[in-house]
Design a protein around this motif. Sequence first.
Motif, PDB file in Angstrom:
ATOM      1  N   GLY A   1       0.805  -1.213   0.000  1.00 28.98           N
ATOM      2  CA  GLY A   1       0.000   0.000   0.000  1.00 28.98           C
ATOM      3  C   GLY A   1       0.838   1.263   0.000  1.00 28.98           C
ATOM      4  O   GLY A   1       0.326   2.365  -0.176  1.00 28.98           O
ATOM      5  N   TYR A   2       2.153   1.111   0.198  1.00 30.00           N
ATOM      6  CA  TYR A   2       3.027   2.284   0.272  1.00 30.00           C
ATOM      7  C   TYR A   2       3.863   2.444  -0.997  1.00 30.00           C
ATOM      8  O   TYR A   2       4.292   1.460  -1.609  1.00 30.00           O
ATOM      9  N   ALA A   3       4.108   3.709  -1.321  1.00 27.24           N
ATOM     10  CA  ALA A   3       5.010   4.061  -2.411  1.00 27.24           C
ATOM     11  C   ALA A   3       6.127   4.929  -1.845  1.00 27.24           C
ATOM     12  O   ALA A   3       5.910   5.723  -0.933  1.00 27.24           O
ATOM     13  N   ILE A   4       7.317   4.733  -2.386  1.00 30.32           N
ATOM     14  CA  ILE A   4       8.463   5.579  -2.052  1.00 30.32           C
ATOM     15  C   ILE A   4       8.711   6.500  -3.237  1.00 30.32           C
ATOM     16  O   ILE A   4       8.769   6.043  -4.379  1.00 30.32           O
ATOM     17  N   PHE A   5       8.843   7.794  -2.930  1.00 25.73           N
ATOM     18  CA  PHE A   5       9.182   8.772  -3.968  1.00 25.73           C
ATOM     19  C   PHE A   5      10.560   9.333  -3.650  1.00 25.73           C
ATOM     20  O   PHE A   5      10.839   9.687  -2.505  1.00 25.73           O
ATOM     21  N   VAL A   6      11.410   9.371  -4.663  1.00 27.09           N
ATOM     22  CA  VAL A   6      12.795   9.798  -4.486  1.00 27.09           C
ATOM     23  C   VAL A   6      13.065  10.982  -5.410  1.00 27.09           C
ATOM     24  O   VAL A   6      12.586  10.998  -6.552  1.00 27.09           O
ATOM     25  N   ASN A   7      13.821  11.948  -4.897  1.00 31.32           N
ATOM     26  CA  ASN A   7      14.181  13.096  -5.736  1.00 31.32           C
ATOM     27  C   ASN A   7      15.131  12.645  -6.849  1.00 31.32           C
ATOM     28  O   ASN A   7      16.305  12.376  -6.612  1.00 31.32           O
ATOM     29  N   GLY A   8      14.590  12.557  -8.056  1.00 32.69           N
ATOM     30  CA  GLY A   8      15.338  12.026  -9.195  1.00 32.69           C
ATOM     31  C   GLY A   8      16.427  12.945  -9.694  1.00 32.69           C
ATOM     32  O   GLY A   8      17.224  12.552 -10.550  1.00 32.69           O
ATOM     33  N   THR A   9      16.481  14.179  -9.172  1.00 35.75           N
ATOM     34  CA  THR A   9      17.543  15.095  -9.598  1.00 35.75           C
ATOM     35  C   THR A   9      18.809  14.905  -8.760  1.00 35.75           C
ATOM     36  O   THR A   9      19.851  15.453  -9.096  1.00 35.75           O
ATOM     37  N   HIS A  10      18.709  14.148  -7.666  1.00 36.12           N
ATOM     38  CA  HIS A  10      19.893  13.924  -6.822  1.00 36.12           C
ATOM     39  C   HIS A  10      20.827  12.896  -7.456  1.00 36.12           C
ATOM     40  O   HIS A  10      20.395  12.066  -8.259  1.00 36.12           O
ATOM     41  N   HIS A  11      22.092  12.943  -7.036  1.00 33.97           N
ATOM     42  CA  HIS A  11      23.106  11.972  -7.474  1.00 33.97           C
ATOM     43  C   HIS A  11      22.647  10.552  -7.131  1.00 33.97           C
ATOM     44  O   HIS A  11      21.954  10.330  -6.135  1.00 33.97           O
ATOM     45  N   VAL A  12      23.028   9.599  -7.969  1.00 37.83           N
ATOM     46  CA  VAL A  12      22.571   8.218  -7.777  1.00 37.83           C
ATOM     47  C   VAL A  12      22.905   7.697  -6.375  1.00 37.83           C
ATOM     48  O   VAL A  12      22.083   7.001  -5.765  1.00 37.83           O
ATOM     49  N   ASN A  13      24.064   8.026  -5.840  1.00 41.68           N
ATOM     50  CA  ASN A  13      24.409   7.540  -4.493  1.00 41.68           C
ATOM     51  C   ASN A  13      23.410   8.057  -3.463  1.00 41.68           C
ATOM     52  O   ASN A  13      23.026   7.347  -2.536  1.00 41.68           O
ATOM     53  N   ARG A  14      23.027   9.311  -3.652  1.00 44.39           N
ATOM     54  CA  ARG A  14      22.074   9.924  -2.723  1.00 44.39           C
ATOM     55  C   ARG A  14      20.684   9.322  -2.908  1.00 44.39           C
ATOM     56  O   ARG A  14      19.975   9.062  -1.932  1.00 44.39           O
ATOM     57  N   ARG A  15      20.308   9.061  -4.145  1.00 42.96           N
ATOM     58  CA  ARG A  15      19.004   8.438  -4.387  1.00 42.96           C
ATOM     59  C   ARG A  15      18.961   7.066  -3.740  1.00 42.96           C
ATOM     60  O   ARG A  15      17.940   6.654  -3.176  1.00 42.96           O
ATOM     61  N   ARG A  16      20.069   6.335  -3.816  1.00 48.92           N
ATOM     62  CA  ARG A  16      20.117   5.006  -3.206  1.00 48.92           C
ATOM     63  C   ARG A  16      19.966   5.120  -1.687  1.00 48.92           C
ATOM     64  O   ARG A  16      19.262   4.310  -1.066  1.00 48.92           O
ATOM     65  N   PHE A  17      20.628   6.120  -1.096  1.00 50.94           N
ATOM     66  CA  PHE A  17      20.503   6.284   0.351  1.00 50.94           C
ATOM     67  C   PHE A  17      19.067   6.659   0.717  1.00 50.94           C
ATOM     68  O   PHE A  17      18.500   6.140   1.685  1.00 50.94           O
ATOM     69  N   THR A  18      18.470   7.546  -0.077  1.00 49.91           N
ATOM     70  CA  THR A  18      17.084   7.949   0.197  1.00 49.91           C
ATOM     71  C   THR A  18      16.147   6.744   0.131  1.00 49.91           C
ATOM     72  O   THR A  18      15.297   6.561   1.009  1.00 49.91           O
ATOM     73  N   THR A  19      16.307   5.913  -0.898  1.00 56.44           N
ATOM     74  CA  THR A  19      15.451   4.727  -1.019  1.00 56.44           C
ATOM     75  C   THR A  19      15.625   3.835   0.201  1.00 56.44           C
ATOM     76  O   THR A  19      14.640   3.378   0.801  1.00 56.44           O
ATOM     77  N   ALA A  20      16.869   3.613   0.615  1.00 58.71           N
ATOM     78  CA  ALA A  20      17.131   2.770   1.786  1.00 58.71           C
ATOM     79  C   ALA A  20      16.550   3.399   3.051  1.00 58.71           C
ATOM     80  O   ALA A  20      16.009   2.701   3.921  1.00 58.71           O
ATOM     81  N   HIS A  21      16.638   4.722   3.148  1.00 59.71           N
ATOM     82  CA  HIS A  21      16.103   5.440   4.313  1.00 59.71           C
ATOM     83  C   HIS A  21      14.576   5.279   4.389  1.00 59.71           C
ATOM     84  O   HIS A  21      14.016   5.034   5.463  1.00 59.71           O
ATOM     85  N   GLU A  22      13.917   5.378   3.243  1.00 61.24           N
ATOM     86  CA  GLU A  22      12.450   5.229   3.246  1.00 61.24           C
ATOM     87  C   GLU A  22      12.057   3.774   3.503  1.00 61.24           C
ATOM     88  O   GLU A  22      11.055   3.508   4.172  1.00 61.24           O
ATOM     89  N   ILE A  23      12.853   2.828   2.985  1.00 61.96           N
ATOM     90  CA  ILE A  23      12.620   1.418   3.311  1.00 61.96           C
ATOM     91  C   ILE A  23      12.710   1.244   4.830  1.00 61.96           C
ATOM     92  O   ILE A  23      11.886   0.553   5.447  1.00 61.96           O
ATOM     93  N   ALA A  24      13.700   1.882   5.444  1.00 62.77           N
ATOM     94  CA  ALA A  24      13.879   1.786   6.902  1.00 62.77           C
ATOM     95  C   ALA A  24      12.641   2.286   7.630  1.00 62.77           C
ATOM     96  O   ALA A  24      12.184   1.661   8.596  1.00 62.77           O
ATOM     97  N   HIS A  25      12.081   3.403   7.176  1.00 63.57           N
ATOM     98  CA  HIS A  25      10.864   3.909   7.825  1.00 63.57           C
ATOM     99  C   HIS A  25       9.742   2.882   7.729  1.00 63.57           C
ATOM    100  O   HIS A  25       8.983   2.697   8.672  1.00 63.57           O
ATOM    101  N   PHE A  26       9.640   2.227   6.578  1.00 59.91           N
ATOM    102  CA  PHE A  26       8.578   1.223   6.422  1.00 59.91           C
ATOM    103  C   PHE A  26       8.806   0.050   7.363  1.00 59.91           C
ATOM    104  O   PHE A  26       7.897  -0.401   8.060  1.00 59.91           O
ATOM    105  N   VAL A  27      10.034  -0.441   7.404  1.00 58.27           N
ATOM    106  CA  VAL A  27      10.330  -1.636   8.205  1.00 58.27           C
ATOM    107  C   VAL A  27      10.216  -1.324   9.704  1.00 58.27           C
ATOM    108  O   VAL A  27       9.636  -2.104  10.463  1.00 58.27           O
ATOM    109  N   LEU A  28      10.782  -0.192  10.113  1.00 59.02           N
ATOM    110  CA  LEU A  28      10.885   0.116  11.541  1.00 59.02           C
ATOM    111  C   LEU A  28       9.731   0.945  12.078  1.00 59.02           C
ATOM    112  O   LEU A  28       9.396   0.843  13.258  1.00 59.02           O
TER     113      LEU A  28
END
Length: 146
Positions: free
Chosen positions: A44-71
């Motif tokens: 039921g959840y979607a993660i939105f990532v700022n696509g203008t950020h550097h790929v390393n930062r986008r990866r961290f953002t995705t992982a950070h939002e995954i963390a919010h979902f899990v924890l």
Amino acid sequence: MSDAPIQTVPLATELGLKVWHTTSWPSHISGMILKNKDKGGTSGYAIFVNGTHHVNRRRFTTAHEIAHFVLHENMIGDGITDDALYRSKLTGGIEAQANRYAAGILMPITLINQALSEGINTIEALAERFQVSKSSMSIRMGVPYE
Ligand SMILES: [Zn+2]
């Protein structure tokens, strides 16, 4: 265990999260996780990532939002937005927890040890192997970064 660099989108998909990149945001927004019937995955959840950020930062953002979902699924309600410093309506302590969990997703200790045993032992080389920023890797390795 997957190999480095860890692929964040397949991990999100496995957890029932759908990941979207948005290019219309200002750079001071990193990402958000939202309950969304149309755009969300099976959770039921979607993660939105700022696509203008550097790929390393986008990866961290995705992982950070995954963390919010899990924890923090019980705290995020219909959704939260993280700014450039990964601050949201949640407390700083909760955000720090999400950052630590994200670091664990992107830089699993077993894979770090494997890289070290292969002689990959500088922050630069490790950051490149794991596709993270040098500052993220420095924090993970507990060494100062300037
Ligand atoms: Zn956050």
